[in-house]
Design a protein around this motif. Structure first.
Motif, PDB file in Angstrom:
ATOM      1  N   GLN A 191      -5.167   8.036  10.013  1.00 14.11           N
ATOM      2  CA  GLN A 191      -6.562   7.655  10.234  1.00 14.11           C
ATOM      3  C   GLN A 191      -6.739   6.763  11.457  1.00 14.11           C
ATOM      4  O   GLN A 191      -6.187   5.669  11.554  1.00 14.11           O
ATOM      5  CB  GLN A 191      -7.089   6.909   9.008  1.00 14.11           C
ATOM      6  CG  GLN A 191      -8.518   6.421   9.138  1.00 14.11           C
ATOM      7  CD  GLN A 191      -9.524   7.562   9.167  1.00 14.11           C
ATOM      8  OE1 GLN A 191      -9.431   8.486   8.368  1.00 14.11           O
ATOM      9  NE2 GLN A 191     -10.480   7.489  10.084  1.00 14.11           N
ATOM     10  N   ASP A 231       0.838  -1.205   0.000  1.00 14.36           N
ATOM     11  CA  ASP A 231       0.000   0.000   0.000  1.00 14.36           C
ATOM     12  C   ASP A 231       0.870   1.251   0.000  1.00 14.36           C
ATOM     13  O   ASP A 231       0.617   2.204  -0.759  1.00 14.36           O
ATOM     14  CB  ASP A 231      -0.911   0.027   1.230  1.00 14.36           C
ATOM     15  CG  ASP A 231      -2.010  -1.019   1.178  1.00 14.36           C
ATOM     16  OD1 ASP A 231      -2.525  -1.273   0.079  1.00 14.36           O
ATOM     17  OD2 ASP A 231      -2.345  -1.565   2.244  1.00 14.36           O
ATOM     18  N   ASP A 236       0.538   3.435  -3.252  1.00 15.74           N
ATOM     19  CA  ASP A 236      -0.334   4.597  -3.017  1.00 15.74           C
ATOM     20  C   ASP A 236       0.253   5.448  -1.891  1.00 15.74           C
ATOM     21  O   ASP A 236      -0.345   5.581  -0.816  1.00 15.74           O
ATOM     22  CB  ASP A 236      -1.751   4.115  -2.661  1.00 15.74           C
ATOM     23  CG  ASP A 236      -2.764   5.254  -2.654  1.00 15.74           C
ATOM     24  OD1 ASP A 236      -2.385   6.399  -2.975  1.00 15.74           O
ATOM     25  OD2 ASP A 236      -3.931   4.991  -2.294  1.00 15.74           O
ATOM     26  N   ARG A 249      -8.999  10.537   5.942  1.00 11.65           N
ATOM     27  CA  ARG A 249      -9.789  10.911   4.769  1.00 11.65           C
ATOM     28  C   ARG A 249     -11.275  10.796   5.081  1.00 11.65           C
ATOM     29  O   ARG A 249     -11.680  10.225   6.100  1.00 11.65           O
ATOM     30  CB  ARG A 249      -9.465  10.013   3.576  1.00 11.65           C
ATOM     31  CG  ARG A 249      -9.727   8.545   3.808  1.00 11.65           C
ATOM     32  CD  ARG A 249      -9.614   7.740   2.532  1.00 11.65           C
ATOM     33  NE  ARG A 249     -10.571   8.200   1.532  1.00 11.65           N
ATOM     34  CZ  ARG A 249     -10.746   7.611   0.348  1.00 11.65           C
ATOM     35  NH1 ARG A 249     -10.015   6.545   0.023  1.00 11.65           N
ATOM     36  NH2 ARG A 249     -11.641   8.070  -0.504  1.00 11.65           N
ATOM     37  N   SER A 262      -1.774   7.969   0.143  1.00  9.22           N
ATOM     38  CA  SER A 262      -2.841   7.527   1.051  1.00  9.22           C
ATOM     39  C   SER A 262      -2.349   6.696   2.220  1.00  9.22           C
ATOM     40  O   SER A 262      -3.133   6.400   3.134  1.00  9.22           O
ATOM     41  CB  SER A 262      -3.878   6.703   0.273  1.00  9.22           C
ATOM     42  OG  SER A 262      -4.423   7.448  -0.797  1.00  9.22           O
ATOM     43  N   ALA A 283      -2.920   4.268   7.362  1.00 13.27           N
ATOM     44  CA  ALA A 283      -3.627   5.049   6.346  1.00 13.27           C
ATOM     45  C   ALA A 283      -3.639   6.522   6.729  1.00 13.27           C
ATOM     46  O   ALA A 283      -3.720   6.877   7.907  1.00 13.27           O
ATOM     47  CB  ALA A 283      -5.060   4.545   6.202  1.00 13.27           C
ATOM     48  N   CYS A 284      -3.552   7.380   5.746  1.00 13.91           N
ATOM     49  CA  CYS A 284      -3.757   8.809   5.979  1.00 13.91           C
ATOM     50  C   CYS A 284      -5.253   9.072   6.184  1.00 13.91           C
ATOM     51  O   CYS A 284      -6.101   8.353   5.658  1.00 13.91           O
ATOM     52  CB  CYS A 284      -3.240   9.627   4.798  1.00 13.91           C
ATOM     53  SG  CYS A 284      -1.449   9.560   4.585  1.00 13.91           S
ATOM     54  N   TRP A 299     -13.689   2.392   4.519  1.00 17.25           N
ATOM     55  CA  TRP A 299     -12.510   1.541   4.738  1.00 17.25           C
ATOM     56  C   TRP A 299     -12.744   0.067   4.478  1.00 17.25           C
ATOM     57  O   TRP A 299     -11.780  -0.712   4.439  1.00 17.25           O
ATOM     58  CB  TRP A 299     -12.004   1.736   6.172  1.00 17.25           C
ATOM     59  CG  TRP A 299     -11.539   3.140   6.388  1.00 17.25           C
ATOM     60  CD1 TRP A 299     -12.167   4.113   7.097  1.00 17.25           C
ATOM     61  CD2 TRP A 299     -10.378   3.741   5.832  1.00 17.25           C
ATOM     62  NE1 TRP A 299     -11.465   5.285   7.028  1.00 17.25           N
ATOM     63  CE2 TRP A 299     -10.349   5.087   6.256  1.00 17.25           C
ATOM     64  CE3 TRP A 299      -9.342   3.289   5.011  1.00 17.25           C
ATOM     65  CZ2 TRP A 299      -9.343   5.972   5.893  1.00 17.25           C
ATOM     66  CZ3 TRP A 299      -8.332   4.163   4.642  1.00 17.25           C
ATOM     67  CH2 TRP A 299      -8.339   5.491   5.087  1.00 17.25           C
ATOM     68  N   PRO A 324      -9.719  12.841  -1.748  1.00 20.86           N
ATOM     69  CA  PRO A 324      -8.424  12.188  -1.536  1.00 20.86           C
ATOM     70  C   PRO A 324      -7.992  12.302  -0.079  1.00 20.86           C
ATOM     71  O   PRO A 324      -8.488  13.147   0.682  1.00 20.86           O
ATOM     72  CB  PRO A 324      -7.478  12.974  -2.457  1.00 20.86           C
ATOM     73  CG  PRO A 324      -8.365  13.637  -3.457  1.00 20.86           C
ATOM     74  CD  PRO A 324      -9.655  13.920  -2.751  1.00 20.86           C
ATOM     75  N   ALA A 325      -7.044  11.475   0.290  1.00 26.39           N
ATOM     76  CA  ALA A 325      -6.554  11.468   1.675  1.00 26.39           C
ATOM     77  C   ALA A 325      -5.907  12.803   2.026  1.00 26.39           C
ATOM     78  O   ALA A 325      -5.355  13.504   1.171  1.00 26.39           O
ATOM     79  CB  ALA A 325      -5.556  10.332   1.855  1.00 26.39           C
TER      80      ALA A 325
END
Length: 500
Positions: free
Chosen positions: A187, A155, A159, A175, A162, A172-173, A230, A180-181
């Motif tokens: 997160q 990931d 990406d 969002r 993100s 994860a960022c 998610w 977008p993130a």
């Protein structure tokens, strides 16, 4: 902790920027512990019930560094502040490193001083809580990776916008599902039992320092929204929702503590059912800006139990400045609407002065702008009028309005009444750029056989109308484009009425 009044007025202040302005004006550093008494007196003079100090928590050095590398953000900074310097980026208040008052603002001691000063003047204190995400350098990232939505090395490789590599793994960022993130935050996982316990402890620590909390993007923590955003990354769906766990836990220790939800996507009712005292009424704002009187009227036909738990606004730190969006006459009309309905009323520091530049929340200062003294006078009178005990404790009713076969302009009018004992108010607003002619039926009794005085609270204009006419036909209203009446109705003394 002070008990909250019904339909409270809340004044949002961008804390860092406000203190920067005070420091520049006074020629010496000012934090929350050293704000002059005259400034507190000036805020209290409007009659506000509370002040929301937006952005008091510790800013994130990691978040600042990420923002400084973002060309789009830097361009935005310069649009708002042409002489932007790199040190003006003090970090987003919604990229929280720790829920401790930032030392630059005076730390916890400074906040305690400010709260006492507000309380002495009858005002309560509101602060922020950001449930969806924290800064990459928040202690939880190192200590409790299980509190976060996690990813894999693939990931992070495929990406990187993100997902963020942190000590111990990949997270994860932050969002929401429609955008977008956000690159400067990570997160939190609303399904994590550990996170839910930690969040309740965090909000309880906030509740020890203030009287209410505004919860950023509250709807993102709803179980069905988490699943949509998610999927399987969040794990198994818990039997209960995040807020139905958190709010009762906090209110058990702080029963008068107020919860305000920033809410969108028509999820306000659901969040109210989960314990929020008030939810943003973004739909009313959008209809005032883009739509017509009939859509506003239909919005106000909603059940009163729903409406009385909405927070009405014309400005906040997420929306453009009202003076930059609305023509002067339309802003005044819209402000009368948002200020005279059931529910909480939010005002934004700088709104009264007619500021047009909305500085990005990352910035620690803003440009100088001239004061619109006429607008300031209007808002001063309006806020003081809606702070009246007779007005705010009364019974609110939407009023029927009618026209004539050859004149349907009444459809551009919205009107409502407030009644408390002998005190009666009528608000009628023309939400169009044409003239309005209408009759407004008011739910008042005992008017017959006397004359009644309709006194404008926003000016010195007074009208006298017969009670029989009001009960039989309604109050006649003739208003120019974007004009309004804010009437207080009182009986003309019998001797004066007879003389007339």
């Amino acid at each position: 902790m002070q008990t909250w009044p019904r339909d409270p007025t809340i004044y949002e202040i961008n804390t860092w920027v406000w203190l920067s302005d005070l420091s520049a004006r006074l020629g010496a550093p000012v934090d929350l512990s050293s704000v002059p008494a005259s400034e507190w007196d000036a805020i209290a003079g409007f009659g506000f019930d509370s002040v929301w100090f937006m952005g008091v928590w510790e800013r994130s050095p990691a978040g600042i560094a990420i923002a400084n590398r973002n060309q789009g953000l830097r361009d935005d900074f310069r649009r708002a502040l042409p002489d932007f310097r790199i040190e003006d980026n003090v970090g987003s208040p919604y990229c929280v490193r720790r829920y401790v008052v930032d030392g630059h603002l005076g730390g916890p001691e400074g906040l305690a001083v400010a709260r006492r000063e507000l309380a002495r003047r009858g005002m309560r204190l509101v602060l922020d809580f950001v449930p969806n995400h924290v800064a990459p350098d928040h202690p939880w990232v190192k200590e409790h990776l299980d509190y976060f939505v996690q990813g894999s090395a693939d990931d992070a490789k495929n990406d990187p916008a993100s997902f963020l590599v942190v000590e111990g793994g990949v997270v994860a960022c932050g969002r929401d599902p429609y955008f977008p993130a956000w690159p400067d935050v990570v997160q939190l996982n609303a399904f994590s039992p550990g996170l839910r316990r930690a969040a309740a402890e965090t909000v309880s620590s906030i509740a020890a320092q203030c009287d209410g909390v505004r919860c950023d993007m509250a709807m993102l923590m709803l179980n069905h929204v988490v699943e949509r955003t998610w999927g399987g990354r969040a794990g198994a769906r818990p039997p209960g929702d995040y807020w139905t766990d958190l709010i009762p836990a906090v209110k058990q220790a702080y029963p008068n503590f107020l919860f305000i939800a920033e809410a969108y996507w028509d999820l306000e009712w659901e969040l109210q059912q989960q314990g929020f005292d008030f939810c943003y009424d973004k739909r009313l704002y959008d209809r005032l800006e883009h739509s017509n009187a009939e859509t506003v009227r239909l919005h106000l036909c909603a059940d009163l139990a729903f409406q009385e738990k909405l927070l009405r606004f014309l400005e906040n730190h997420d929306e453009p400045r009202a003076a930059s969006v609305f023509a002067p006459e339309k802003e005044r009309a819209a402000a009368v609407v948002t200020s005279t309905l059931r529910g909480a009323r939010l005002f934004h520091e700088g709104q009264f002065e007619g500021r047009k530049v909305r500085p990005p929340v990352f910035l620690g200062r803003r440009p100088d702008e001239p004061v619109d003294e006429e607008l300031q006078s209007f808002y001063t009178r309006l806020v003081q009028a809606v702070s009246s005990a007779d007005f705010r404790d009364g019974e609110w009713s939407l009023c029927e309005r009618t026209g004539w076969p050859d004149n349907a302009s009444f459809q551009n009018l919205v009107a409502w009444s407030w009644v408390k004992g002998d005190a009666r108010f009528l608000i009628a607003v023309n939400l169009s750029d044409g003239w309005v002619h209408a009759r407004v039926r008011v739910p008042w009794s005992g008017l017959r056989g006397r004359k009644w005085r309709l006194s404008e609270t926003m000016s010195d204009t007074v009208y006298e109308v017969g009670g029989d006419e009001i009960e039989n036909e309604g109050v006649y209203v003739e208003l120019g484009p974007w004009n309004y009446h804010f009437f207080r109705c009182s009986a003309v003394p019998q001797s004066m009425s007879a003389a007339t």
